[in-house]
Scaffold this motif. Structure first.
Motif, PDB file in Angstrom:
ATOM      1  N   ARG A  73       0.259 -39.387   2.305  1.00 37.22           N
ATOM      2  CA  ARG A  73       1.625 -38.760   1.948  1.00 37.22           C
ATOM      3  C   ARG A  73       2.535 -39.465   2.658  1.00 37.22           C
ATOM      4  NH1 ARG A  73      -0.525 -33.397   1.159  1.00 37.22           N
ATOM      5  NH2 ARG A  73      -0.829 -33.082   3.645  1.00 37.22           N
ATOM      6  N   ASN A  74       2.160 -40.247   4.002  1.00 39.40           N
ATOM      7  CA  ASN A  74       3.053 -40.870   4.789  1.00 39.40           C
ATOM      8  C   ASN A  74       3.225 -42.409   4.575  1.00 39.40           C
ATOM      9  OD1 ASN A  74       4.027 -39.097   7.315  1.00 39.40           O
ATOM     10  ND2 ASN A  74       1.975 -38.458   6.960  1.00 39.40           N
ATOM     11  N   PHE A  75       2.553 -42.988   3.470  1.00 41.91           N
ATOM     12  CA  PHE A  75       2.740 -44.260   2.978  1.00 41.91           C
ATOM     13  C   PHE A  75       4.108 -44.654   2.719  1.00 41.91           C
ATOM     14  CE2 PHE A  75      -1.974 -44.853   1.700  1.00 41.91           C
ATOM     15  CZ  PHE A  75      -2.512 -45.017   2.750  1.00 41.91           C
ATOM     16  N   PRO A  76       4.502 -45.816   2.903  1.00 34.83           N
ATOM     17  CA  PRO A  76       6.055 -45.969   2.623  1.00 34.83           C
ATOM     18  C   PRO A  76       6.007 -46.452   1.064  1.00 34.83           C
ATOM     19  CG  PRO A  76       5.019 -48.137   3.649  1.00 34.83           C
ATOM     20  CD  PRO A  76       3.853 -46.659   3.680  1.00 34.83           C
ATOM     21  N   GLU A  77       7.094 -46.749   0.437  1.00 30.11           N
ATOM     22  CA  GLU A  77       7.451 -47.297  -0.804  1.00 30.11           C
ATOM     23  C   GLU A  77       7.213 -48.730  -0.469  1.00 30.11           C
ATOM     24  OE1 GLU A  77       7.660 -46.000  -3.693  1.00 30.11           O
ATOM     25  OE2 GLU A  77       7.233 -43.838  -2.958  1.00 30.11           O
ATOM     26  N   LEU A  78       6.596 -49.171  -1.177  1.00 30.06           N
ATOM     27  CA  LEU A  78       6.124 -50.775  -1.109  1.00 30.06           C
ATOM     28  C   LEU A  78       6.506 -51.591  -2.413  1.00 30.06           C
ATOM     29  CD1 LEU A  78       2.303 -50.860   0.096  1.00 30.06           C
ATOM     30  CD2 LEU A  78       4.436 -51.157   1.446  1.00 30.06           C
ATOM     31  N   GLU A  79       7.549 -52.567  -2.000  1.00 28.21           N
ATOM     32  CA  GLU A  79       8.121 -53.207  -3.299  1.00 28.21           C
ATOM     33  C   GLU A  79       6.843 -54.046  -3.919  1.00 28.21           C
ATOM     34  OE1 GLU A  79      11.210 -55.667  -1.839  1.00 28.21           O
ATOM     35  OE2 GLU A  79      12.268 -54.070  -1.094  1.00 28.21           O
ATOM     36  N   THR A  80       7.067 -54.139  -5.354  1.00 29.22           N
ATOM     37  CA  THR A  80       6.057 -55.076  -5.872  1.00 29.22           C
ATOM     38  C   THR A  80       6.411 -56.473  -5.892  1.00 29.22           C
ATOM     39  OG1 THR A  80       5.800 -53.208  -7.498  1.00 29.22           O
ATOM     40  CG2 THR A  80       4.956 -55.315  -8.559  1.00 29.22           C
ATOM     41  N   ASP A  81       5.475 -57.358  -5.535  1.00 23.66           N
ATOM     42  CA  ASP A  81       5.686 -58.591  -5.621  1.00 23.66           C
ATOM     43  C   ASP A  81       6.291 -59.334  -6.819  1.00 23.66           C
ATOM     44  OD1 ASP A  81       5.334 -58.703  -2.661  1.00 23.66           O
ATOM     45  OD2 ASP A  81       3.049 -59.211  -3.034  1.00 23.66           O
ATOM     46  N   VAL A  82       7.227 -60.258  -6.901  1.00 19.92           N
ATOM     47  CA  VAL A  82       7.574 -60.623  -8.004  1.00 19.92           C
ATOM     48  C   VAL A  82       7.001 -62.135  -8.115  1.00 19.92           C
ATOM     49  CG1 VAL A  82       9.527 -61.756  -9.659  1.00 19.92           C
ATOM     50  CG2 VAL A  82       9.884 -59.750  -8.096  1.00 19.92           C
ATOM     51  N   VAL A  83       6.030 -62.018  -9.011  1.00 22.11           N
ATOM     52  CA  VAL A  83       5.133 -63.445  -8.993  1.00 22.11           C
ATOM     53  C   VAL A  83       5.314 -64.141 -10.402  1.00 22.11           C
ATOM     54  CG1 VAL A  83       2.763 -64.311  -9.003  1.00 22.11           C
ATOM     55  CG2 VAL A  83       3.214 -62.442  -7.553  1.00 22.11           C
ATOM     56  N   GLU A  89      -2.755 -52.642  20.247  1.00 24.14           N
ATOM     57  CA  GLU A  89      -1.178 -52.652  20.026  1.00 24.14           C
ATOM     58  C   GLU A  89      -0.658 -53.551  18.866  1.00 24.14           C
ATOM     59  OE1 GLU A  89      -0.380 -54.520  23.927  1.00 24.14           O
ATOM     60  OE2 GLU A  89       0.205 -52.591  24.640  1.00 24.14           O
ATOM     61  N   VAL A  90      -1.769 -54.603  18.612  1.00 21.83           N
ATOM     62  CA  VAL A  90      -1.564 -55.330  17.344  1.00 21.83           C
ATOM     63  C   VAL A  90      -1.593 -54.314  15.991  1.00 21.83           C
ATOM     64  CG1 VAL A  90      -2.212 -56.944  15.687  1.00 21.83           C
ATOM     65  CG2 VAL A  90      -2.136 -57.586  18.101  1.00 21.83           C
ATOM     66  N   ALA A  91      -2.771 -53.731  16.018  1.00 23.50           N
ATOM     67  CA  ALA A  91      -2.687 -52.716  15.051  1.00 23.50           C
ATOM     68  C   ALA A  91      -1.859 -51.674  14.718  1.00 23.50           C
ATOM     69  CB  ALA A  91      -4.533 -51.907  15.177  1.00 23.50           C
ATOM     70  N   ILE A  92      -1.196 -51.247  15.797  1.00 19.53           N
ATOM     71  CA  ILE A  92      -0.141 -50.129  16.037  1.00 19.53           C
ATOM     72  C   ILE A  92       0.978 -50.648  15.251  1.00 19.53           C
ATOM     73  CG2 ILE A  92       1.299 -48.861  17.458  1.00 19.53           C
ATOM     74  CD1 ILE A  92      -1.089 -48.453  19.507  1.00 19.53           C
ATOM     75  N   ASP A  93       1.295 -52.026  15.696  1.00 19.11           N
ATOM     76  CA  ASP A  93       2.368 -52.765  15.135  1.00 19.11           C
ATOM     77  C   ASP A  93       2.361 -53.285  13.953  1.00 19.11           C
ATOM     78  OD1 ASP A  93       4.987 -53.704  15.924  1.00 19.11           O
ATOM     79  OD2 ASP A  93       4.243 -55.736  15.869  1.00 19.11           O
ATOM     80  N   GLU A  94       1.236 -53.374  13.124  1.00 18.95           N
ATOM     81  CA  GLU A  94       1.143 -53.792  11.686  1.00 18.95           C
ATOM     82  C   GLU A  94       1.081 -52.794  10.931  1.00 18.95           C
ATOM     83  OE1 GLU A  94       1.406 -56.811  10.481  1.00 18.95           O
ATOM     84  OE2 GLU A  94       1.998 -57.901  12.291  1.00 18.95           O
ATOM     85  N   ALA A  95       0.332 -51.564  11.462  1.00 19.84           N
ATOM     86  CA  ALA A  95       0.111 -50.367  10.654  1.00 19.84           C
ATOM     87  C   ALA A  95       1.274 -49.855  10.043  1.00 19.84           C
ATOM     88  CB  ALA A  95      -0.794 -49.455  11.304  1.00 19.84           C
ATOM     89  N   ASP A  96       1.151 -49.248   8.757  1.00 19.66           N
ATOM     90  CA  ASP A  96       2.116 -48.286   8.212  1.00 19.66           C
ATOM     91  C   ASP A  96       1.848 -46.953   8.494  1.00 19.66           C
ATOM     92  OD1 ASP A  96       3.576 -50.353   6.383  1.00 19.66           O
ATOM     93  OD2 ASP A  96       1.677 -50.346   5.408  1.00 19.66           O
ATOM     94  N   VAL A  97       0.525 -46.730   8.761  1.00 21.41           N
ATOM     95  CA  VAL A  97       0.255 -45.155   9.275  1.00 21.41           C
ATOM     96  C   VAL A  97      -0.872 -45.184  10.145  1.00 21.41           C
ATOM     97  CG1 VAL A  97      -0.651 -42.937   8.521  1.00 21.41           C
ATOM     98  CG2 VAL A  97       0.861 -44.328   7.109  1.00 21.41           C
ATOM     99  N   ILE A  98      -0.757 -44.382  11.204  1.00 21.70           N
ATOM    100  CA  ILE A  98      -1.641 -44.545  12.339  1.00 21.70           C
ATOM    101  C   ILE A  98      -2.482 -43.151  12.435  1.00 21.70           C
ATOM    102  CG2 ILE A  98      -1.999 -44.849  14.955  1.00 21.70           C
ATOM    103  CD1 ILE A  98       0.544 -46.178  14.862  1.00 21.70           C
ATOM    104  N   ILE A  99      -3.763 -43.336  12.301  1.00 17.71           N
ATOM    105  CA  ILE A  99      -4.627 -42.017  12.756  1.00 17.71           C
ATOM    106  C   ILE A  99      -5.124 -42.106  14.267  1.00 17.71           C
ATOM    107  CG2 ILE A  99      -7.129 -40.959  12.141  1.00 17.71           C
ATOM    108  CD1 ILE A  99      -7.005 -42.288   9.337  1.00 17.71           C
ATOM    109  N   PHE A 100      -4.578 -41.211  14.915  1.00 14.68           N
ATOM    110  CA  PHE A 100      -4.975 -40.940  16.476  1.00 14.68           C
ATOM    111  C   PHE A 100      -5.986 -40.042  16.458  1.00 14.68           C
ATOM    112  CE2 PHE A 100      -3.179 -39.217  20.488  1.00 14.68           C
ATOM    113  CZ  PHE A 100      -4.142 -39.808  21.177  1.00 14.68           C
ATOM    114  N   LEU A 101      -7.251 -40.790  16.821  1.00 18.49           N
ATOM    115  CA  LEU A 101      -8.415 -40.031  17.017  1.00 18.49           C
ATOM    116  C   LEU A 101      -8.621 -39.434  18.431  1.00 18.49           C
ATOM    117  CD1 LEU A 101     -10.308 -39.420  14.667  1.00 18.49           C
ATOM    118  CD2 LEU A 101     -11.991 -41.205  15.518  1.00 18.49           C
TER     119      LEU A 101
END
Length: 436
Positions: free
Chosen positions: A161-171, A77-89
């Motif tokens: 293809r399902n990866f979200p657009e990630l914001e670049t950290d301003v460092v 459940e943690v992995a599901i919650d933290e993931a951006d994309v899930i591979i259901f095997l």
């Protein structure tokens, strides 16, 4: 920039660890044809074409009240919650099972992109078995074979293809980011408060009080810092309480964002095996590391005791021979003034560059002192070296044949580079390459 996170979930014994090893290119997960062998989430970095991402391998999800099954479900459940994309095997040889349907119910609630992988489709004749899996409701099933590596390209194309657009950290390049990691209750939050001279972070004797990574700004000794306090990492094999089940993954995310990582050890309870595992995460990530022995006020704090404890630390952390050791007490603030200077030195060394001509003088002097080895009558020839990266400092040594560069000789060159240029607190990487 934060990497996307891919979780591999499914009931036990469908081949999750085999697929995980294929994606990350190493045999990290234990693979055995017995349900439930993978007990904990395991994390590693994978890549496909131009995308780099973090992969989570989970223990199989099985519905039941037994402690192991409850634990494995929590972690999935943690992995599901933290993931951006899930591979259901699922297992293509066995068809849809009741357990697959229970996993599907969990995934319906996630509102995450789901890519359905039908494993163990080892030859073209078996492809007709995939059609029943359309009934799970996750769109097109992707036939794959973890054992033979078949079909993974199409599966990964869909994942990427399902990866979200990630914001670049301003460092800010002038700001030093450092995180605190360690077992629960070693005093991470207390140390943050001591550095800030205020109770900014909740401190409790109860393990797991810190639930999330918290960024705190600090200006000290003419230097800007960002402190990333993290939840304590529990020992593998223990059940994750529902309120702290995010701690490990978020601590790893904190390491990823850090220039310097403080590995906290409890002087009172001593060094535990888990301390080494936690430090290993930071070492493998190539971050500068400082070993902080906290609660030093609770033990004999004379110079002899300090030397003896340092010897124990060195004996246990052989892979961190470059990391300085700082003894302090967050509670009494004893010796806390020694920490910020150590962080500054480690950060500077993490970004240090060495001129090519000076580097090659050191390499040639080292070879004159200890000639290159031979293998099967062929001698290693070192042509020249150059630094190719920082954070961590990375060097390429051009040679006649990389196969002749034994790890012990590479280690010798690393030691000579450290003798010449310091690099206290930071790992350095050396790669042998054939000159084109």
């Amino acid at each position: 920039m934060r990497k996307s996170v891919v979780a591999i979930v499914g009931r036990p014994n469908v081949g999750k660890s085999t697929i995980f090893n294929r994606l990350v290119g190493e045999r990290i997960s234990i693979v055995e044809d017995i349900p439930g062998v993978t007990r904990d989430r395991i994390y590693a970095e994978g890549d496909w074409l131009t995308s780099t991402f973090n992969v989570i391998d989970t223990g199989g999800i099985e519905i039941g009240d037994e402690p192991l099954l409850v634990q494995m479900r929590y972690q999935a459940e943690v992995a599901i919650d933290e993931a951006d994309v899930i591979i259901f095997l699922v297992n293509g040889r066995e068809g849809i099972t009741a357990a697959d349907e229970e996993v599907a119910k969990l995934l319906y609630k996630s509102n995450k992109p789901i890519v359905l992988g039908i494993n163990k489709i080892d030859n073209p004749e078996m492809r007709e078995r995939i059609y029943e899996f359309y009934s799970l409701g996750f769109g097109e099933p992707y036939p794959i074979s973890g054992a033979h590596g078949l079909g993974l390209g199409d599966l990964l194309d869909e994942v990427v293809r399902n990866f979200p657009e990630l914001e670049t950290d301003v460092v800010d390049e002038d700001t030093v980011y450092f995180s605190l990691i360690g077992r629960p209750n070693v005093g991470k939050s207390s140390l943050v408060n001591a550095l800030l001279n205020e109770d900014r972070v909740i401190v409790s004797e109860i393990e797991g009080t810190t639930r999330d990574a918290i960024d705190t700004h600090l200006h000290k000794d003419d230097q800007d810092f960002v402190i990333i306090d993290t939840a304590g990492m529990r020992k593998r094999g223990k059940v994750y309480e529902t309120t702290e089940k995010y701690s490990v993954l978020r601590a790893l995310k904190a390491i990823e964002r850090s220039d310097v990582v403080l590995v906290l050890i409890d002087a009172e309870t001593g060094i535990r095996e888990q301390d080494k595992k936690i430090a290993g995460y930071a070492h493998e990530a190539g971050r500068s590391i400082i070993i902080v022995v906290n609660k030093w006020d609770t033990v004999a704090s004379d110079e002899k005791a300090m030397r003896e404890f340092e010897e124990k630390v060195r004996a246990h952390f052989l892979f961190l021979d470059y990391a300085p050791i700082v003894f302090l007490s967050a509670k009494t603030k004893k010796r806390i003034h020694t920490l910020i200077p150590a962080i500054k030195v480690a950060s500077e060394n993490h970004s240090k560059r060495v001129a090519t001509n000076v580097l090659n003088d050191v390499i040639m002097d080292a070879i004159a002192m200890n000639p290159t080895p031979t293998l099967k009558g062929k001698r290693l020839k070192v042509l020249y070296g150059t630094q190719v990266a920082v954070k961590p400092p990375s060097f390429v040594i051009f040679v006649n044949d990389p196969e002749l560069m034994h790890f012990s000789y590479k280690r010798f060159l690393e030691n000579k580079i450290r003798e010449a240029f310091g690099f206290v607190g930071t790992p350095i990487k050396i790669f042998a390459r054939r000159r084109q």
